[in-house]
Design a protein around this motif. Structure first.
Motif, mmCIF file in Angstrom:
data_model
loop_
_atom_site.group_PDB
_atom_site.id
_atom_site.type_symbol
_atom_site.label_atom_id
_atom_site.label_comp_id
_atom_site.label_asym_id
_atom_site.label_seq_id
_atom_site.Cartn_x
_atom_site.Cartn_y
_atom_site.Cartn_z
ATOM 1 N N LYS A 1 -4.327 -8.922 3.420
ATOM 2 C CA LYS A 1 -3.085 -8.391 3.956
ATOM 3 C C LYS A 1 -2.216 -9.514 4.509
ATOM 4 O O LYS A 1 -2.706 -10.429 5.189
ATOM 5 C CB LYS A 1 -3.366 -7.360 5.038
ATOM 6 C CG LYS A 1 -3.980 -6.074 4.512
ATOM 7 C CD LYS A 1 -4.103 -5.016 5.602
ATOM 8 C CE LYS A 1 -4.668 -3.715 5.047
ATOM 9 N NZ LYS A 1 -4.780 -2.660 6.087
ATOM 10 N N TYR B 1 0.810 -1.209 0.000
ATOM 11 C CA TYR B 1 0.000 0.000 0.000
ATOM 12 C C TYR B 1 0.853 1.272 0.000
ATOM 13 O O TYR B 1 0.599 2.210 -0.770
ATOM 14 C CB TYR B 1 -0.945 0.005 1.215
ATOM 15 C CG TYR B 1 -2.252 -0.690 0.954
ATOM 16 C CD1 TYR B 1 -3.351 0.017 0.485
ATOM 17 C CD2 TYR B 1 -2.384 -2.054 1.182
ATOM 18 C CE1 TYR B 1 -4.565 -0.625 0.249
ATOM 19 C CE2 TYR B 1 -3.598 -2.706 0.951
ATOM 20 C CZ TYR B 1 -4.680 -1.983 0.480
ATOM 21 O OH TYR B 1 -5.877 -2.611 0.241
ATOM 22 N N SER C 1 -6.532 3.182 0.115
ATOM 23 C CA SER C 1 -7.343 2.201 0.849
ATOM 24 C C SER C 1 -8.831 2.423 0.595
ATOM 25 O O SER C 1 -9.606 1.461 0.414
ATOM 26 C CB SER C 1 -7.047 2.298 2.349
ATOM 27 O OG SER C 1 -5.689 1.984 2.614
ATOM 28 N N ALA D 1 0.120 -6.680 0.442
ATOM 29 C CA ALA D 1 -1.275 -6.924 0.063
ATOM 30 C C ALA D 1 -1.266 -7.877 -1.128
ATOM 31 O O ALA D 1 -0.770 -7.526 -2.200
ATOM 32 C CB ALA D 1 -1.967 -5.612 -0.312
#
Length: 294
Positions: free
Chosen positions: A50, A18, A33, A55
Motif C-alpha cells: 500500500k 482498492y 481485500s 496499491a
C-alpha cells in the motif's frame, strides 16, 4: 486457487486502487481485500504494497501478473471459441459429403443458408470421400452431419432424403453410342465400362439398374470418384454412368440421358442418432428440411 481471485488480482494490478477496483468488479472492498489475502497466503508472498490509497505490485506480484495474464487470456480465448462452437455466438458446422456434390450442390446449399441467416460468425469445415469413407468418419465423430448415398444396416444412423441426382451415360467423342439421343441400358452391355469401386455409394445404385435388365456390365476399369471416372471415359477407356454434374460439361465426353430402365439416385442427409448437436447445427438441419419441403 480461485479463478475469480485471479481476475480480481489482474484488475487491481491495473487500477492500483482498492475502492476503484471493487466498484469496477461490482464487489465490496472487503471482499476484494479478502481475495487478495487468500492469494497471498496461498503463494506465501506479498503481491501488493500500500502507498496511501493506492496499491502497487511488489516484485513478486509483477512476476506473478505475467503468468496470470497469459493464463486468463488463454481461458478467455477458450471460452470465446467454445461459445462459437456451441452456437451461442455463431458456430462451427463440420460436414462430410460425397465427391459428386462438391462442384455444385454443397456450394449452393451453403450460399442459400448464409443468405438467409447471415454470416454471423458461422464457419464450415468440409471433408470429401466415398459414401463408405464419409459414413465411417461420421460415426467416428469427425462430422456433425453428412451427405451421401443410403447404406443398408446402419442402425445408429438416420438417413433423410433431401434430393435426387439424374444419372446419365457418358461416352468418348465418336463412340457408337454417342450417335443416340437417349440410351436404353440394354444397348450398352457389349461395351467396356469404367465403373465405380465398391466403396462408392453409386456402385449399388448402378448394379441395381443392371439387375433390372438381368444383364451384367463389362467392367474394364474402376474409379473411386466422378472426375477420375469421367477422365478415363474422355481418354477413351470406356463408357460410364455418372450423376449429371456441371463438371461433365467441361470434359471431352458425350452426355446422354438414360430412358430405360428408370434410374433413381437419392441424396441423403445422414445424422448419427443420439449425438449432441450444437444450436447452429440444429438450425442448419431445420433449414435443410424446410428447403426440401418447399
Amino acid at each position: 486457487m480461485n479463478l475469480n481471485h485471479l481476475y480480481y488480482f489482474r484488475t487491481l494490478a491495473k487500477e492500483e486502487h482498492y475502492t476503484k477496483t471493487a466498484d469496477m468488479l461490482s464487489i465490496t472492498q472487503p471482499s476484494l481485500s479478502h481475495a487478495i489475502s487468500c492469494l497471498e497466503n496461498e503463494l506465501g508472498v506479498k503481491l501488493f504494497e500500500k502507498q496511501g490509497r493506492n496499491a502497487r505490485l511488489t516484485k513478486y506480484g509483477a512476476l506473478f501478473l505475467r503468468y496470470v495474464e497469459q493464463s486468463l487470456d488463454m481461458l478467455d480465448e477458450g471460452k470465446r471459441l467454445l461459445m462459437e462452437s456451441s452456437g451461442i455466438d455463431g458456430g462451427f458446422i463440420d460436414m462430410g459429403y460425397i465427391f459428386t456434390l462438391g462442384s455444385h450442390f454443397i456450394p449452393q446449399l451453403i450460399k442459400d443458408y448464409l443468405s438467409v441467416k447471415g454470416k454471423n460468425h458461422i464457419k464450415f469445415s468440409f471433408g470429401q470421400g466415398t459414401t463408405k469413407k464419409i459414413i465411417e468418419e461420421l460415426k467416428d465423430g469427425k462430422y456433425d452431419l453428412a451427405f451421401s448415398s443410403y447404406i443398408e444396416g446402419e442402425k445408429e444412423l438416420e438417413f433423410i432424403p433431401i434430393g435426387q441426382e439424374e444419372l446419365v451415360l457418358i461416352t468418348p467423342k465418336g463412340h457408337p453410342l454417342s450417335e443416340k439421343k437417349e440410351i436404353n441400358l440394354l444397348d450398352t452391355v457389349d461395351y467396356d465400362y469404367v465403373y465405380f469401386t465398391r466403396n462408392s455409394g453409386l456402385r449399388p445404385v448402378i448394379d441395381n439398374c443392371f439387375s433390372k435388365i438381368k444383364r451384367q456390365p463389362v467392367i474394364a476399369y474402376e474409379g473411386e470418384e466422378d472426375s477420375s471416372v469421367a477422365g478415363l471415359v474422355a481418354a477413351g477407356f470406356g463408357i460410364a454412368i455418372l450423376p449429371r454434374i456441371p463438371l461433365l460439361d467441361t470434359m471431352d465426353v458425350c452426355i446422354r440421358p438414360i430412358t430405360s430402365p428408370v434410374i433413381e439416385r437419392y441424396i441423403y442427409l445422414v445424422l448419427k442418432k443420439n449425438k449432441y448437436l450444437t444450436p447452429v447445427v440444429r438450425d442448419f438441419i431445420e433449414f435443410l428440411k424446410k428447403r426440401q419441403n418447399q
